[in-house]
Design a protein around this motif. Sequence first.
Motif, PDB file in Angstrom:
ATOM      1  N   LEU A   1       0.845  -1.189   0.000  1.00  0.00           N
ATOM      2  CA  LEU A   1       0.000   0.000   0.000  1.00  0.00           C
ATOM      3  C   LEU A   1       0.877   1.234   0.000  1.00  0.00           C
ATOM      4  O   LEU A   1       1.761   1.372   0.849  1.00  0.00           O
ATOM      5  N   LEU A   2       0.648   2.158  -0.933  1.00  0.00           N
ATOM      6  CA  LEU A   2       1.421   3.386  -0.973  1.00  0.00           C
ATOM      7  C   LEU A   2       0.603   4.509  -1.571  1.00  0.00           C
ATOM      8  O   LEU A   2      -0.276   4.263  -2.412  1.00  0.00           O
ATOM      9  N   TYR A   3       0.870   5.713  -1.120  1.00  0.00           N
ATOM     10  CA  TYR A   3       0.210   6.885  -1.676  1.00  0.00           C
ATOM     11  C   TYR A   3       0.866   7.280  -2.994  1.00  0.00           C
ATOM     12  O   TYR A   3       2.016   6.925  -3.277  1.00  0.00           O
ATOM     13  N   LYS A   4       0.134   8.024  -3.819  1.00  0.00           N
ATOM     14  CA  LYS A   4       0.611   8.356  -5.153  1.00  0.00           C
ATOM     15  C   LYS A   4       1.825   9.278  -5.146  1.00  0.00           C
ATOM     16  O   LYS A   4       2.500   9.426  -6.158  1.00  0.00           O
ATOM     17  N   ASP A   5       2.103   9.921  -3.991  1.00  0.00           N
ATOM     18  CA  ASP A   5       3.302  10.742  -3.914  1.00  0.00           C
ATOM     19  C   ASP A   5       4.483   9.963  -3.340  1.00  0.00           C
ATOM     20  O   ASP A   5       5.534  10.529  -3.072  1.00  0.00           O
ATOM     21  N   GLY A   6       4.318   8.641  -3.162  1.00  0.00           N
ATOM     22  CA  GLY A   6       5.421   7.801  -2.730  1.00  0.00           C
ATOM     23  C   GLY A   6       5.434   7.439  -1.266  1.00  0.00           C
ATOM     24  O   GLY A   6       6.265   6.632  -0.845  1.00  0.00           O
ATOM     25  N   TYR A   7       4.539   7.990  -0.461  1.00  0.00           N
ATOM     26  CA  TYR A   7       4.503   7.651   0.961  1.00  0.00           C
ATOM     27  C   TYR A   7       4.052   6.204   1.108  1.00  0.00           C
ATOM     28  O   TYR A   7       2.964   5.824   0.688  1.00  0.00           O
ATOM     29  N   SER A   8       4.898   5.358   1.702  1.00  0.00           N
ATOM     30  CA  SER A   8       4.621   3.932   1.796  1.00  0.00           C
ATOM     31  C   SER A   8       3.894   3.604   3.093  1.00  0.00           C
ATOM     32  O   SER A   8       4.328   4.001   4.175  1.00  0.00           O
ATOM     33  N   VAL A   9       2.786   2.878   2.984  1.00  0.00           N
ATOM     34  CA  VAL A   9       2.009   2.477   4.147  1.00  0.00           C
ATOM     35  C   VAL A   9       2.422   1.092   4.629  1.00  0.00           C
ATOM     36  O   VAL A   9       2.616   0.858   5.815  1.00  0.00           O
ATOM     37  N   ALA A  10       2.554   0.142   3.703  1.00  0.00           N
ATOM     38  CA  ALA A  10       2.854  -1.227   4.098  1.00  0.00           C
ATOM     39  C   ALA A  10       3.532  -1.965   2.953  1.00  0.00           C
ATOM     40  O   ALA A  10       3.297  -1.677   1.784  1.00  0.00           O
ATOM     41  N   ASP A  11       4.367  -2.930   3.316  1.00  0.00           N
ATOM     42  CA  ASP A  11       5.112  -3.726   2.340  1.00  0.00           C
ATOM     43  C   ASP A  11       4.887  -5.199   2.657  1.00  0.00           C
ATOM     44  O   ASP A  11       5.296  -5.697   3.701  1.00  0.00           O
ATOM     45  N   GLY A  12       4.207  -5.908   1.769  1.00  0.00           N
ATOM     46  CA  GLY A  12       4.082  -7.349   1.919  1.00  0.00           C
ATOM     47  C   GLY A  12       3.081  -7.805   2.957  1.00  0.00           C
ATOM     48  O   GLY A  12       3.355  -8.728   3.725  1.00  0.00           O
ATOM     49  N   ILE A  13       1.889  -7.200   2.998  1.00  0.00           N
ATOM     50  CA  ILE A  13       0.830  -7.692   3.887  1.00  0.00           C
ATOM     51  C   ILE A  13       0.367  -9.055   3.380  1.00  0.00           C
ATOM     52  O   ILE A  13      -0.044  -9.197   2.235  1.00  0.00           O
ATOM     53  N   ARG A  14       0.443 -10.060   4.211  1.00  0.00           N
ATOM     54  CA  ARG A  14       0.015 -11.402   3.822  1.00  0.00           C
ATOM     55  C   ARG A  14      -1.510 -11.484   3.832  1.00  0.00           C
ATOM     56  O   ARG A  14      -2.152 -11.238   4.848  1.00  0.00           O
ATOM     57  N   VAL A  15      -2.092 -11.828   2.679  1.00  0.00           N
ATOM     58  CA  VAL A  15      -3.533 -11.984   2.567  1.00  0.00           C
ATOM     59  C   VAL A  15      -3.925 -13.337   3.166  1.00  0.00           C
ATOM     60  O   VAL A  15      -3.215 -14.324   2.989  1.00  0.00           O
ATOM     61  N   PRO A  16      -5.038 -13.406   3.925  1.00  0.00           N
ATOM     62  CA  PRO A  16      -5.462 -14.689   4.488  1.00  0.00           C
ATOM     63  C   PRO A  16      -5.507 -15.790   3.430  1.00  0.00           C
ATOM     64  O   PRO A  16      -5.834 -15.560   2.267  1.00  0.00           O
ATOM     65  N   THR A  17      -5.196 -17.009   3.843  1.00  0.00           N
ATOM     66  CA  THR A  17      -5.013 -18.126   2.921  1.00  0.00           C
ATOM     67  C   THR A  17      -6.207 -18.352   2.010  1.00  0.00           C
ATOM     68  O   THR A  17      -6.054 -18.661   0.832  1.00  0.00           O
ATOM     69  N   ASN A  18      -7.410 -18.181   2.519  1.00  0.00           N
ATOM     70  CA  ASN A  18      -8.596 -18.487   1.719  1.00  0.00           C
ATOM     71  C   ASN A  18      -9.150 -17.276   0.989  1.00  0.00           C
ATOM     72  O   ASN A  18     -10.268 -17.313   0.487  1.00  0.00           O
ATOM     73  N   HIS A  19      -8.375 -16.181   0.919  1.00  0.00           N
ATOM     74  CA  HIS A  19      -8.814 -14.957   0.261  1.00  0.00           C
ATOM     75  C   HIS A  19      -8.020 -14.712  -1.027  1.00  0.00           C
ATOM     76  O   HIS A  19      -6.831 -15.010  -1.098  1.00  0.00           O
ATOM     77  N   LYS A  20      -8.688 -14.129  -2.012  1.00  0.00           N
ATOM     78  CA  LYS A  20      -8.035 -13.682  -3.243  1.00  0.00           C
ATOM     79  C   LYS A  20      -8.663 -12.366  -3.661  1.00  0.00           C
ATOM     80  O   LYS A  20      -9.885 -12.276  -3.816  1.00  0.00           O
ATOM     81  N   LEU A  21      -7.827 -11.313  -3.839  1.00  0.00           N
ATOM     82  CA  LEU A  21      -8.357 -10.018  -4.248  1.00  0.00           C
ATOM     83  C   LEU A  21      -8.820 -10.083  -5.694  1.00  0.00           C
ATOM     84  O   LEU A  21      -8.054 -10.429  -6.595  1.00  0.00           O
ATOM     85  N   LEU A  22     -10.089  -9.727  -5.929  1.00  0.00           N
ATOM     86  CA  LEU A  22     -10.672  -9.771  -7.262  1.00  0.00           C
ATOM     87  C   LEU A  22     -10.625  -8.423  -7.957  1.00  0.00           C
ATOM     88  O   LEU A  22     -10.297  -8.326  -9.136  1.00  0.00           O
ATOM     89  N   THR A  23     -10.991  -7.355  -7.230  1.00  0.00           N
ATOM     90  CA  THR A  23     -10.981  -6.022  -7.824  1.00  0.00           C
ATOM     91  C   THR A  23     -11.070  -4.986  -6.721  1.00  0.00           C
ATOM     92  O   THR A  23     -11.356  -5.301  -5.565  1.00  0.00           O
ATOM     93  N   VAL A  24     -10.811  -3.746  -7.088  1.00  0.00           N
ATOM     94  CA  VAL A  24     -10.981  -2.602  -6.194  1.00  0.00           C
ATOM     95  C   VAL A  24     -11.938  -1.646  -6.876  1.00  0.00           C
ATOM     96  O   VAL A  24     -11.748  -1.289  -8.046  1.00  0.00           O
ATOM     97  N   ASN A  25     -12.975  -1.235  -6.157  1.00  0.00           N
ATOM     98  CA  ASN A  25     -13.963  -0.304  -6.702  1.00  0.00           C
ATOM     99  C   ASN A  25     -14.087   0.869  -5.744  1.00  0.00           C
ATOM    100  O   ASN A  25     -14.667   0.750  -4.667  1.00  0.00           O
ATOM    101  N   GLY A  26     -13.517   2.008  -6.138  1.00  0.00           N
ATOM    102  CA  GLY A  26     -13.479   3.145  -5.223  1.00  0.00           C
ATOM    103  C   GLY A  26     -12.633   2.814  -4.019  1.00  0.00           C
ATOM    104  O   GLY A  26     -11.460   2.467  -4.151  1.00  0.00           O
ATOM    105  N   HIS A  27     -13.191   2.899  -2.825  1.00  0.00           N
ATOM    106  CA  HIS A  27     -12.444   2.595  -1.613  1.00  0.00           C
ATOM    107  C   HIS A  27     -12.772   1.204  -1.078  1.00  0.00           C
ATOM    108  O   HIS A  27     -12.412   0.867   0.049  1.00  0.00           O
ATOM    109  N   GLU A  28     -13.441   0.366  -1.880  1.00  0.00           N
ATOM    110  CA  GLU A  28     -13.801  -0.978  -1.456  1.00  0.00           C
ATOM    111  C   GLU A  28     -12.960  -2.024  -2.189  1.00  0.00           C
ATOM    112  O   GLU A  28     -12.760  -1.947  -3.399  1.00  0.00           O
ATOM    113  N   LEU A  29     -12.476  -3.005  -1.429  1.00  0.00           N
ATOM    114  CA  LEU A  29     -11.692  -4.103  -1.975  1.00  0.00           C
ATOM    115  C   LEU A  29     -12.544  -5.368  -1.937  1.00  0.00           C
ATOM    116  O   LEU A  29     -13.039  -5.758  -0.876  1.00  0.00           O
ATOM    117  N   TYR A  30     -12.708  -6.019  -3.091  1.00  0.00           N
ATOM    118  CA  TYR A  30     -13.537  -7.212  -3.210  1.00  0.00           C
ATOM    119  C   TYR A  30     -12.641  -8.457  -3.241  1.00  0.00           C
ATOM    120  O   TYR A  30     -11.808  -8.618  -4.137  1.00  0.00           O
TER     121      TYR A  30
END
Length: 394
Positions: free
Chosen positions: A325-354
């Motif tokens: 996760l990082l802001y568009k001006d380069g400010y880094s929020v997080a590096d390598g957050i492990r997604v739960p084993t049974n989850h897969k990111l499908l898309t991002v719509n606005g501020h919601e992650l599916y």
Amino acid sequence: MNNLKHWIAAVGTMVILAGCGGDDTQSEGRVEIPAPAADLAFDEAFVKDRDIHLQMPEDIVLGEIGSIVVDAKGNLIVLDSVQWRVFQTNAEGRYQMQIGARGGAESEYFYVVKMLLGLNRDLYIQSVGESIKYLVFDRDSYKFKKAFPDPIFPTAGFIDRIAFTEGGNIYASQVDVTDGGTSEIREDGKHALFRLNENLNKIGTMYPVEDTRTAAALNRFHNTILTPRTGGGFYFMYPTIYEIHRYNDQGELEQTLFSAYRSRHRDWIKPFPASLDVNRWTPKHAEWVAEHIIRFQLYECDPNLLVLVQCRREIGGELKYYLNLLYKDGYSVADGIRVPTNHKLLTVNGHELYFMVEGAFDEETGEAGDPYVAVYRLNDREGAGKVAFSRGIQ
């Protein structure tokens, strides 16, 4: 046809990404991404907003949620990647209709590689069968409108990404492999950006590139990230050198976000080794894939946050996903957050992650529940998440 099946498998499991060099004649603002102040766990970075269980008719059995597109009305366009069906549900997951059909006719898809919303918010479906083509469905009725052959390479290879910009322009990135003269010898092609017209034909070639780490052209297992950005233009990423290039709607380079810091997570991001032949898959290839990041995707998340998805496949088949996760001006929020084993990111719509969530296994019946969609938002309200997402707080 066997080659096409192998290609489809390669798209899903063996797309190896490498860094590229661009056109140095353009002016650009270079912004370094610093290392984040601290690591975040998934539940520190995100909070669940709701679950969406897909409510299917009795005669339709849901196989697997392969991908999702959220249309302008908030409806879900869902790909079942087991049965190769595309259908629409409302925002609560209630089935509304099937979109198109599987088959070999002009209006039908075979293996669906990806879906995206294009010009005028029409639905574009990329299909692979005896050839590679795009099918276009009307944004309101989802009735078939027209079909295009793959504009870059209609019988082999693939388009890594197509980006439809808010300014009405279309850009594509391609990996091209050409014969070196015999069936046993192949030469790596050039990797470039292209501009397309509304019929998905090339009208301009932009920025031929090569792997800046190896000074070699890229082979067919290399890929990049190409994604549209809010306000027009697009992002083009060179993953193994960790650079995100921002272009305007006219294809002019405006900014480069880059980072050179090392971390355990980033040690998994390396170019495909020259010692392994990309045309002859062996157990050694599987071992390398299991040890390294092999696939990327970039999303925008309101208000000005970029979400970079990375994954690697362990021996035995399990995919492990990570989020940066990082802001568009380069400010880094997080590096390598492990997604739960049974989850897969499908898309991002606005501020919601599916996320697709695998159905829980019932030991009594020996059956797994239907997969469903979990919608998350950024956790910027409390605890470590609030500190990380608050600009300037270390």
